[in-house]
Design a protein around this motif. Structure first.
Motif, short mmCIF file in Angstrom:
data_model
loop_
_atom_site.label_atom_id
_atom_site.label_comp_id
_atom_site.label_asym_id
_atom_site.label_seq_id
_atom_site.Cartn_x
_atom_site.Cartn_y
_atom_site.Cartn_z
N PHE A 34 0.83 -1.20 0.00
CA PHE A 34 0.00 0.00 0.00
C PHE A 34 0.87 1.25 0.00
O PHE A 34 1.98 1.25 0.53
CB PHE A 34 -0.87 0.06 1.27
N TYR A 36 0.02 5.26 1.25
CA TYR A 36 -0.91 6.21 1.83
C TYR A 36 -0.27 7.59 1.82
O TYR A 36 0.95 7.73 1.89
CB TYR A 36 -1.24 5.85 3.28
N LEU A 44 -4.77 9.48 7.25
CA LEU A 44 -4.12 8.91 6.07
C LEU A 44 -5.15 8.56 5.01
O LEU A 44 -6.24 8.08 5.32
CB LEU A 44 -3.33 7.65 6.44
N LEU A 46 -5.65 6.43 1.33
CA LEU A 46 -5.06 5.43 0.46
C LEU A 46 -4.86 5.99 -0.94
O LEU A 46 -5.79 6.51 -1.55
CB LEU A 46 -5.96 4.20 0.40
N LYS A 49 -2.99 0.36 -4.01
CA LYS A 49 -2.65 -0.89 -3.33
C LYS A 49 -2.35 -1.96 -4.37
O LYS A 49 -2.83 -1.89 -5.51
CB LYS A 49 -3.81 -1.35 -2.44
N PHE A 51 -2.35 -6.17 -4.65
CA PHE A 51 -2.63 -7.46 -4.04
C PHE A 51 -2.09 -8.59 -4.92
O PHE A 51 -1.53 -9.56 -4.42
CB PHE A 51 -4.14 -7.65 -3.83
N PHE A 90 3.41 7.33 3.05
CA PHE A 90 3.73 6.12 3.80
C PHE A 90 3.52 4.89 2.93
O PHE A 90 2.46 4.72 2.32
CB PHE A 90 2.82 5.99 5.04
N ARG A 97 -5.03 -10.16 3.30
CA ARG A 97 -6.05 -9.15 3.05
C ARG A 97 -6.88 -8.97 4.31
O ARG A 97 -7.16 -9.91 5.02
CB ARG A 97 -6.92 -9.68 1.92
N ASP A 98 -7.24 -7.73 4.58
CA ASP A 98 -8.06 -7.40 5.75
C ASP A 98 -7.39 -7.74 7.07
O ASP A 98 -8.03 -7.97 8.07
CB ASP A 98 -9.43 -8.11 5.71
N ASP A 99 -6.08 -7.77 7.05
CA ASP A 99 -5.34 -8.02 8.27
C ASP A 99 -4.51 -6.78 8.58
O ASP A 99 -4.54 -5.80 7.84
CB ASP A 99 -4.45 -9.25 8.10
N LYS A 100 -3.76 -6.85 9.66
CA LYS A 100 -2.98 -5.67 10.02
C LYS A 100 -1.91 -5.41 8.97
O LYS A 100 -1.46 -6.32 8.27
CB LYS A 100 -2.34 -5.86 11.39
N ILE A 101 -1.51 -4.13 8.87
CA ILE A 101 -0.43 -3.76 7.97
C ILE A 101 0.62 -2.98 8.75
O ILE A 101 0.32 -2.36 9.76
CB ILE A 101 -0.93 -2.95 6.75
N PHE A 103 3.51 -0.08 8.70
CA PHE A 103 3.85 1.14 7.98
C PHE A 103 5.34 1.44 8.06
O PHE A 103 5.99 1.19 9.08
CB PHE A 103 3.08 2.33 8.55
N LYS A 105 8.34 4.50 7.96
CA LYS A 105 8.47 5.73 8.76
C LYS A 105 8.00 6.96 8.01
O LYS A 105 7.86 8.04 8.59
CB LYS A 105 9.93 5.93 9.19
N PHE B 33 -9.06 -0.69 13.51
CA PHE B 33 -7.68 -0.62 13.95
C PHE B 33 -7.47 0.65 14.78
O PHE B 33 -8.03 1.70 14.47
CB PHE B 33 -6.74 -0.55 12.74
N TYR B 48 -6.32 -4.27 17.07
CA TYR B 48 -7.34 -4.29 16.04
C TYR B 48 -8.37 -5.37 16.30
O TYR B 48 -8.11 -6.34 17.04
CB TYR B 48 -6.76 -4.37 14.64
N ARG B 50 -11.78 -7.67 14.58
CA ARG B 50 -12.55 -8.12 13.43
C ARG B 50 -13.89 -8.61 13.95
O ARG B 50 -13.94 -9.43 14.88
CB ARG B 50 -11.84 -9.23 12.65
N GLY B 98 -9.60 -5.27 2.13
CA GLY B 98 -8.18 -4.97 2.11
C GLY B 98 -7.80 -3.52 2.16
O GLY B 98 -6.64 -3.17 1.99
N GLN B 100 -7.91 0.11 4.38
CA GLN B 100 -8.20 0.78 5.64
C GLN B 100 -8.50 2.24 5.39
O GLN B 100 -7.79 2.92 4.65
CB GLN B 100 -7.01 0.66 6.59
N PHE B 102 -8.95 5.82 7.29
CA PHE B 102 -8.54 6.44 8.53
C PHE B 102 -9.45 7.59 8.94
O PHE B 102 -9.94 8.35 8.10
CB PHE B 102 -7.12 7.00 8.39
#
Lengths: 113, 111
Positions: A34, A36, A44, A46, A49, A51, A90, A97-101, A103, A105, B33, B48, B50, B98, B100, B102
């Motif tokens: 991704f 951002y 932030l 988007l 992205k 995939f 960033f 997918r749909d899980d934590k990402i 980043f 700095k 999140f 986070y 779900r 997929g 996010q 903010f």
């Protein structure tokens, strides 16, 4: 574990010039990638992205990024920057997918008139 | 245009006080999140959820931070007691397919 490196903390370009922001990731499998953008005092947003599929991804505001597995990179490009592009950018990587990402700095972009 | 909302936008408090930050995710998004952003550490994932169930809160100091989703329209992040090192911008994001999205963040200053 996943990680993201953005080697440039600050980048300055002239308005109308081309831009490339670098991003390198570390992840064993095919990552979800991704970019951002964050304007001052904002959340932030988007830009684009990746995939799977075509490794050249088009995003909003005229940005594109290219996934290069051999270089573990996902660099962001724009052919001609505008003063409104000044912001912090960033790169982020995720495992699912749909899980934590995770980043990077960030790279702060400055635009010269 | 659906957006993530966060309240309050700004909070100044004294060390030792309880701080509660609220987030309303976009309707229909199944992941929420919480992030913290500081100059030194950048963006850190705190926790986070779900489908309202906590999946990972390993980024959160357990002794003072807690995150909950009492219902699908509200996520909360509490700090008790607050410390000056908690001063940061706290972002909530909600996600689907997929991506996010903010919120504008809560800027917290602990004196």
């Amino acid at each position: 574990a996943q990680s993201v490196t953005q080697p440039d903390i600050h980048i300055t370009v002239s308005e109308g010039a081309s831009l490339e922001l670098r991003c390198n990731y570390s992840y064993g499998a095919t990552p979800y990638l991704f970019w951002y953008v964050q304007s001052p005092g904002q959340g932030l947003q988007l830009l684009l992205k990746y995939f799977s599929g075509d490794t050249l991804v088009q995003g909003i505001k005229g940005f594109e990024a290219e996934f290069k597995r051999s270089q573990s990179s996902f660099n962001l490009r724009k052919p001609s920057v505008h003063w409104s592009d000044a912001a912090e950018y960033f790169c982020a990587v995720g495992a699912k997918r749909d899980d934590k990402i995770i980043f990077g700095k960030g790279t702060r972009l400055h635009i010269l008139p | 245009d659906a957006r993530v909302t966060q309240t309050p936008r700004h909070k100044v408090t004294e060390m030792g006080q309880e701080v509660t930050m609220r987030c309303q995710p976009i309707l229909g998004h199944n992941t929420v999140f919480w992030y913290r952003q500081t100059m030194m550490q950048g963006l850190e994932l705190l926790a986070y959820f779900r489908n309202r169930a906590p999946l990972d809160d390993s980024g959160m100091p357990k002794d003072r931070f807690s995150a909950e989703m009492p219902d699908a329209t509200l996520a909360t992040l509490k700090i008790q007691p607050s410390e000056p090192r908690d001063s940061a911008v706290y972002f909530c994001a909600s996600g689907t397919v997929g991506t996010q999205y903010f919120g504008p963040g809560t800027r917290l200053l602990v004196l």
